[in-house]
Design a protein around this motif. Structure first.
Motif, PDB file in Angstrom:
ATOM      1  N   PHE A  96      -5.001 -55.300 -45.853  1.00 29.54           N
ATOM      2  CA  PHE A  96      -5.219 -55.063 -47.273  1.00 29.54           C
ATOM      3  C   PHE A  96      -6.420 -54.657 -47.728  1.00 29.54           C
ATOM      4  N   VAL A  97      -6.315 -54.060 -48.771  1.00 35.14           N
ATOM      5  CA  VAL A  97      -7.482 -53.556 -49.616  1.00 35.14           C
ATOM      6  C   VAL A  97      -7.590 -53.951 -51.280  1.00 35.14           C
ATOM      7  N   THR A  98      -8.615 -54.690 -51.555  1.00 37.75           N
ATOM      8  CA  THR A  98      -8.525 -55.079 -52.737  1.00 37.75           C
ATOM      9  C   THR A  98     -10.133 -54.760 -53.639  1.00 37.75           C
ATOM     10  N   ARG A  99     -10.151 -54.797 -54.648  1.00 33.51           N
ATOM     11  CA  ARG A  99     -11.566 -54.459 -55.513  1.00 33.51           C
ATOM     12  C   ARG A  99     -11.872 -55.995 -55.751  1.00 33.51           C
ATOM     13  N   GLY A 100     -13.327 -56.128 -55.596  1.00 41.36           N
ATOM     14  CA  GLY A 100     -13.840 -57.461 -56.198  1.00 41.36           C
ATOM     15  C   GLY A 100     -15.348 -56.992 -56.293  1.00 41.36           C
ATOM     16  N   GLY A 101     -16.335 -58.103 -56.722  1.00 35.73           N
ATOM     17  CA  GLY A 101     -17.554 -58.179 -56.648  1.00 35.73           C
ATOM     18  C   GLY A 101     -18.234 -58.349 -55.535  1.00 35.73           C
ATOM     19  N   PRO A 102     -19.513 -58.860 -55.642  1.00 30.75           N
ATOM     20  CA  PRO A 102     -20.285 -59.030 -54.386  1.00 30.75           C
ATOM     21  C   PRO A 102     -19.722 -60.219 -53.473  1.00 30.75           C
ATOM     22  N   GLN A 103     -19.184 -61.101 -54.067  1.00 28.72           N
ATOM     23  CA  GLN A 103     -18.695 -62.149 -53.213  1.00 28.72           C
ATOM     24  C   GLN A 103     -17.387 -61.948 -52.855  1.00 28.72           C
ATOM     25  N   PRO A 104     -16.820 -62.153 -51.624  1.00 29.31           N
ATOM     26  CA  PRO A 104     -15.516 -62.019 -50.929  1.00 29.31           C
ATOM     27  C   PRO A 104     -14.426 -62.733 -52.024  1.00 29.31           C
ATOM     28  N   PRO A 105     -13.177 -62.375 -51.821  1.00 26.07           N
ATOM     29  CA  PRO A 105     -12.094 -62.947 -52.558  1.00 26.07           C
ATOM     30  C   PRO A 105     -11.787 -64.208 -51.550  1.00 26.07           C
ATOM     31  N   ASP A 106     -10.968 -65.038 -51.997  1.00 28.82           N
ATOM     32  CA  ASP A 106     -10.785 -66.265 -51.268  1.00 28.82           C
ATOM     33  C   ASP A 106      -9.358 -65.811 -50.410  1.00 28.82           C
ATOM     34  N   PRO A 107      -9.494 -66.021 -49.144  1.00 27.63           N
ATOM     35  CA  PRO A 107      -8.548 -65.595 -48.230  1.00 27.63           C
ATOM     36  C   PRO A 107      -7.296 -66.300 -48.558  1.00 27.63           C
ATOM     37  N   ALA A 108      -7.236 -67.403 -48.646  1.00 30.48           N
ATOM     38  CA  ALA A 108      -5.775 -68.076 -49.092  1.00 30.48           C
ATOM     39  C   ALA A 108      -5.122 -67.399 -50.030  1.00 30.48           C
ATOM     40  N   THR A 109      -5.700 -66.879 -51.241  1.00 30.97           N
ATOM     41  CA  THR A 109      -5.207 -66.442 -52.462  1.00 30.97           C
ATOM     42  C   THR A 109      -5.311 -64.932 -52.487  1.00 30.97           C
ATOM     43  N   ILE A 110      -5.486 -64.209 -51.447  1.00 29.13           N
ATOM     44  CA  ILE A 110      -5.649 -62.679 -51.258  1.00 29.13           C
ATOM     45  C   ILE A 110      -4.549 -61.915 -51.873  1.00 29.13           C
ATOM     46  N   SER A 111      -3.464 -62.467 -51.745  1.00 26.60           N
ATOM     47  CA  SER A 111      -2.088 -61.737 -52.358  1.00 26.60           C
ATOM     48  C   SER A 111      -1.889 -61.731 -53.832  1.00 26.60           C
ATOM     49  N   THR A 112      -2.706 -62.979 -54.395  1.00 24.29           N
ATOM     50  CA  THR A 112      -2.474 -62.944 -55.650  1.00 24.29           C
ATOM     51  C   THR A 112      -3.896 -62.828 -56.386  1.00 24.29           C
ATOM     52  N   HIS A 113      -4.773 -62.283 -55.684  1.00 21.04           N
ATOM     53  CA  HIS A 113      -6.395 -62.098 -56.330  1.00 21.04           C
ATOM     54  C   HIS A 113      -6.213 -60.949 -57.356  1.00 21.04           C
ATOM     55  N   GLU A 114      -6.708 -61.470 -58.576  1.00 22.34           N
ATOM     56  CA  GLU A 114      -6.646 -60.662 -59.796  1.00 22.34           C
ATOM     57  C   GLU A 114      -8.450 -60.286 -59.732  1.00 22.34           C
ATOM     58  N   PRO A 115      -8.649 -59.112 -59.764  1.00 15.11           N
ATOM     59  CA  PRO A 115     -10.174 -58.737 -59.846  1.00 15.11           C
ATOM     60  C   PRO A 115     -10.549 -58.868 -61.323  1.00 15.11           C
ATOM     61  N   GLU A 116     -11.826 -58.981 -61.360  1.00 13.73           N
ATOM     62  CA  GLU A 116     -12.501 -58.840 -62.640  1.00 13.73           C
ATOM     63  C   GLU A 116     -12.399 -57.658 -63.367  1.00 13.73           C
ATOM     64  N   PRO A 117     -12.155 -57.410 -64.653  1.00 15.37           N
ATOM     65  CA  PRO A 117     -12.071 -56.272 -65.122  1.00 15.37           C
ATOM     66  C   PRO A 117     -13.484 -55.479 -65.044  1.00 15.37           C
ATOM     67  N   MET A 118     -13.363 -54.125 -64.897  1.00 14.86           N
ATOM     68  CA  MET A 118     -14.495 -53.269 -64.716  1.00 14.86           C
ATOM     69  C   MET A 118     -15.111 -52.813 -65.890  1.00 14.86           C
ATOM     70  N   THR A 119     -16.244 -53.179 -65.984  1.00 13.36           N
ATOM     71  CA  THR A 119     -17.083 -52.618 -67.388  1.00 13.36           C
ATOM     72  C   THR A 119     -18.229 -52.042 -66.901  1.00 13.36           C
ATOM     73  N   THR A 120     -19.148 -51.305 -67.963  1.00 10.39           N
ATOM     74  CA  THR A 120     -20.025 -50.667 -67.596  1.00 10.39           C
ATOM     75  C   THR A 120     -21.375 -51.636 -67.150  1.00 10.39           C
ATOM     76  N   ALA A 121     -21.310 -52.806 -67.516  1.00  7.78           N
ATOM     77  CA  ALA A 121     -22.250 -53.646 -66.849  1.00  7.78           C
ATOM     78  C   ALA A 121     -22.053 -54.207 -65.168  1.00  7.78           C
ATOM     79  N   ASN A 122     -20.661 -53.997 -64.936  1.00  4.09           N
ATOM     80  CA  ASN A 122     -20.479 -54.441 -63.472  1.00  4.09           C
ATOM     81  C   ASN A 122     -19.945 -53.458 -62.597  1.00  4.09           C
ATOM     82  N   VAL A 123     -20.037 -52.056 -63.330  1.00  7.01           N
ATOM     83  CA  VAL A 123     -19.437 -51.111 -62.254  1.00  7.01           C
ATOM     84  C   VAL A 123     -20.280 -50.977 -61.071  1.00  7.01           C
ATOM     85  N   ALA A 124     -21.640 -51.121 -60.955  1.00  9.55           N
ATOM     86  CA  ALA A 124     -22.401 -50.913 -59.872  1.00  9.55           C
ATOM     87  C   ALA A 124     -22.196 -51.918 -58.825  1.00  9.55           C
ATOM     88  N   LYS A 125     -21.831 -52.994 -59.225  1.00  6.99           N
ATOM     89  CA  LYS A 125     -21.776 -54.280 -58.256  1.00  6.99           C
ATOM     90  C   LYS A 125     -20.192 -54.127 -57.728  1.00  6.99           C
TER      91      LYS A 125
END
Length: 171
Positions: free
Chosen positions: A47-76
């Motif tokens: 699988f491939v998913t977008r996320g922040g510096p912390q990994p997504p929960d493996p149990a809910t990876i299929s339903t993982h909804e990444p946080e919206p990308m903004t100019t404040a968090n795009v580098a992370k």
């Protein structure tokens, strides 16, 4: 295309696969995303998913909804990639080798007739043909495709990297 990003991406995934990691992350760039999606379609990663510096929960990876990308968090932002392992083969990685073909100083391109020869296993002038289980990622005008997808869509392009299965040594 960012060939240096792809070089770092390939070496990171090969090292993570050799270290038997189940989940790894790379910087979120459009080049990393394109190659990762191509490897996912080819069956080398789970699988491939977008996320922040912390990994997504493996149990809910299929339903993982990444946080919206903004100019404040795009580098992370990171791409979280799940690696596959063969249970019947004693836990060997599905993705064994990931070799860079094109570099910033030497971009290797191939027309359709060369891609057809390579996909059938025949060597071309500068590239060896595909072995069983191998794949070449090609950057085309239609996007980043597997070599077999590029041949089916009748388009050539730049050869980015070669992915192959784990090779066992007998000694």
């Amino acid at each position: 295309m960012g060939f240096i990003n792809i070089s770092n991406f390939c070496s990171h995934l090969q090292n993570a696969s050799a270290a038997r990691l189940g989940l790894t992350s790379v910087p979120f760039t459009k080049y990393n995303l394109a190659v990762a999606m191509c490897l996912h379609r080819s069956g080398f990663i789970s699988f491939v998913t977008r996320g922040g510096p912390q990994p997504p929960d493996p149990a809910t990876i299929s339903t993982h909804e990444p946080e919206p990308m903004t100019t404040a968090n795009v580098a992370k932002q990171r791409l979280w990639i799940g690696l596959k392992y063969n249970r019947e083969g004693g836990g060997v990685p599905v993705l064994g080798t990931l070799e860079v073909i094109s570099t910033p100083k030497r971009i290797s391109t191939a027309k359709l007739n060369v891609l057809e020869k390579l996909s059938r296993g025949f060597d071309s002038k500068y590239q060896r043909g595909l072995n069983i289980g191998e794949s070449i990622v090609v950057a085309t005008s239609l996007g980043t495709l597997d070599i077999r997808e590029a041949v089916a869509k009748k388009v050539g392009g730049a050869l980015l990297c070669r992915a192959g299965p784990y090779k066992r040594t007998l000694f």
